[in-house]
Design a protein around this motif. Structure first.
Motif, PDB file in Angstrom:
ATOM      1  N   VAL A  27       0.773  -1.265   0.203  1.00  0.00           N
ATOM      2  CA  VAL A  27       0.017   0.150  -0.039  1.00  0.00           C
ATOM      3  C   VAL A  27       0.891   1.356  -0.068  1.00  0.00           C
ATOM      4  N   ALA A  64      -0.979  -3.394  -8.976  1.00  0.00           N
ATOM      5  CA  ALA A  64      -1.345  -3.976  -8.097  1.00  0.00           C
ATOM      6  C   ALA A  64      -1.809  -5.330  -8.555  1.00  0.00           C
ATOM      7  N   SER A  68      -0.663  -9.176  -7.355  1.00  0.00           N
ATOM      8  CA  SER A  68      -1.358 -10.234  -6.990  1.00  0.00           C
ATOM      9  C   SER A  68      -1.300 -11.505  -7.651  1.00  0.00           C
ATOM     10  N   SER A  89      -1.392  -7.236   3.659  1.00  0.00           N
ATOM     11  CA  SER A  89      -1.143  -5.797   3.288  1.00  0.00           C
ATOM     12  C   SER A  89      -2.683  -5.012   3.011  1.00  0.00           C
ATOM     13  N   SER A  90      -3.446  -5.552   2.416  1.00  0.00           N
ATOM     14  CA  SER A  90      -4.821  -5.168   2.027  1.00  0.00           C
ATOM     15  C   SER A  90      -5.776  -4.504   3.013  1.00  0.00           C
ATOM     16  N   PRO A 150     -11.764  -4.278   1.302  1.00  0.00           N
ATOM     17  CA  PRO A 150     -10.693  -5.207   0.863  1.00  0.00           C
ATOM     18  C   PRO A 150     -11.044  -6.660   0.995  1.00  0.00           C
ATOM     19  N   ALA A 162      -8.734  -7.952  -3.748  1.00  0.00           N
ATOM     20  CA  ALA A 162      -8.284  -7.167  -2.402  1.00  0.00           C
ATOM     21  C   ALA A 162      -7.082  -6.133  -2.926  1.00  0.00           C
ATOM     22  N   LEU A 163      -6.085  -6.686  -3.728  1.00  0.00           N
ATOM     23  CA  LEU A 163      -4.981  -5.649  -3.772  1.00  0.00           C
ATOM     24  C   LEU A 163      -5.544  -4.460  -4.623  1.00  0.00           C
ATOM     25  N   TYR A 165      -8.590  -3.240  -5.115  1.00  0.00           N
ATOM     26  CA  TYR A 165      -9.333  -2.209  -4.070  1.00  0.00           C
ATOM     27  C   TYR A 165      -8.437  -1.411  -3.352  1.00  0.00           C
ATOM     28  N   ARG A 166      -7.520  -2.190  -3.055  1.00  0.00           N
ATOM     29  CA  ARG A 166      -6.503  -1.069  -1.697  1.00  0.00           C
ATOM     30  C   ARG A 166      -5.914  -0.222  -2.770  1.00  0.00           C
TER      31      ARG A 166
END
Length: 294
Positions: A27, A64, A68, A89-90, A150, A162-163, A165-166
């Motif tokens: 992030v 990202a 992933s 991390s997400s 996430p 998830a990644l 989105y983050r």
């Protein structure tokens, strides 16, 4: 081992160890990429700025996505270890709790400093009640952004969900401001964040229902100030029975928020996190959602 194991290990990491070092945090990488490209682009015209900002957002999102997908190219057990690390991390359950917990103090200047670390508004002129409100608002909004959303996209699309989105949420935090510099450059990031948060913000409200019932729905109907971010705040206001206000933007009714109400909000936070973890676990266990395996 499977996706449920990855989820539980990432959750365990978060609760026991908290955030990875900043230099190794994906992030943070997303934020630094966005900041670097933002500084390099000299503003020209609304259209060119919008197109440049869109390109920056796509670059970060593609990065990202590439991150992933890395675990799928690694042998066991490295693939699972990296998947756990990236998933952890997400989301940020423990970190969010710790940041808000620092605002639980009766020393106003100490509270002011702690609140300034978790909100973007200027806290210098806020009285104690508005500092308490800002802390609770930040907890409610970030419960959606840092936990519910996430993991919602992880549930639907696996690690890429998830990644990505983050990354989008970070882009919005870095570029999504309505000021002269970012009005057009950050518009794509802001609107993409709005789209991705539309369902999670309302799902977060539903998770408050066991604690506030119909009052949560009544306050939800009052949340007409923003597309998404005011919805979880309205729900928290309903459950606690306190007014929450960002002056000039929104205000939800109730009694004056006190220092102890931040502690109450944190207890509600843990109940909702537990509720969400149980729901995700059951959905993964029953394979209701086809999720990409790490």
């Amino acid at each position: 081992m499977g996706v449920l194991t990855v989820f539980f290990l990432a959750l365990l990491w978060d609760l026991l160890l908290g955030e990875p070092p900043a230099k190794l945090h994906p992030v943070v990488w997303f934020g630094k990429m966005a900041g670097f490209l933002d500084k390099r682009w000299k503003r020209k015209s609304p259209l060119r700025d919008f197109l440049a900002g869109t390109l920056v957002a796509l670059i970060v999102v593609i990065f990202a996505l590439a991150l992933s997908l890395l675990p799928s190219y690694l042998p066991f057990p490295l693939n699972y270890a990296l998947a756990v690390y990236l998933l952890k991390s997400s989301f940020a359950i423990r970190s969010l709790y710790e940041h808000v917990a620092r605002t639980v103090t009766r020393k106003v200047e100490e509270k002011r400093k702690a609140v300034s670390m978790i909100v973007s508004r200027d806290t210098r002129a806020l009285d104690e009640a508005h500092l308490n409100s800002a802390s609770i608002e930040s907890l409610a909004e970030n419960l959606n952004d840092s936990v519910i959303a996430p993991l919602f996209y992880f549930l639907l699309f696996g690690l890429p969900g998830a990644l990505i989105y983050r990354a989008v949420n970070t882009l919005d935090a870095m570029l999504g401001y309505r000021n002269e510099r970012h009005e057009y450059f950050g518009k794509f990031s802001a609107r993409l964040d709005d789209i991705l948060n539309f369902i999670p913000a309302r799902l977060t409200v539903l998770l408050y229902l066991p604690f506030g019932g119909r009052k949560v729905l009544r306050y939800y109907r009052l949340a007409r100030f923003k597309l998404n971010s005011d919805k979880p705040i309205a729900a928290m206001s309903a459950v606690l029975g306190v007014w929450l206000e960002k002056p000039g933007i929104y205000r939800f009714p109730g009694r004056t928020p006190e220092n102890d109400d931040i502690g109450r909000a944190l207890r509600v936070y843990w109940f909702i996190v537990a509720e969400w973890v149980i729901i995700i676990s059951l959905l993964f266990a029953t394979e209701v959602f086809p999720c990409l395996s790490p």
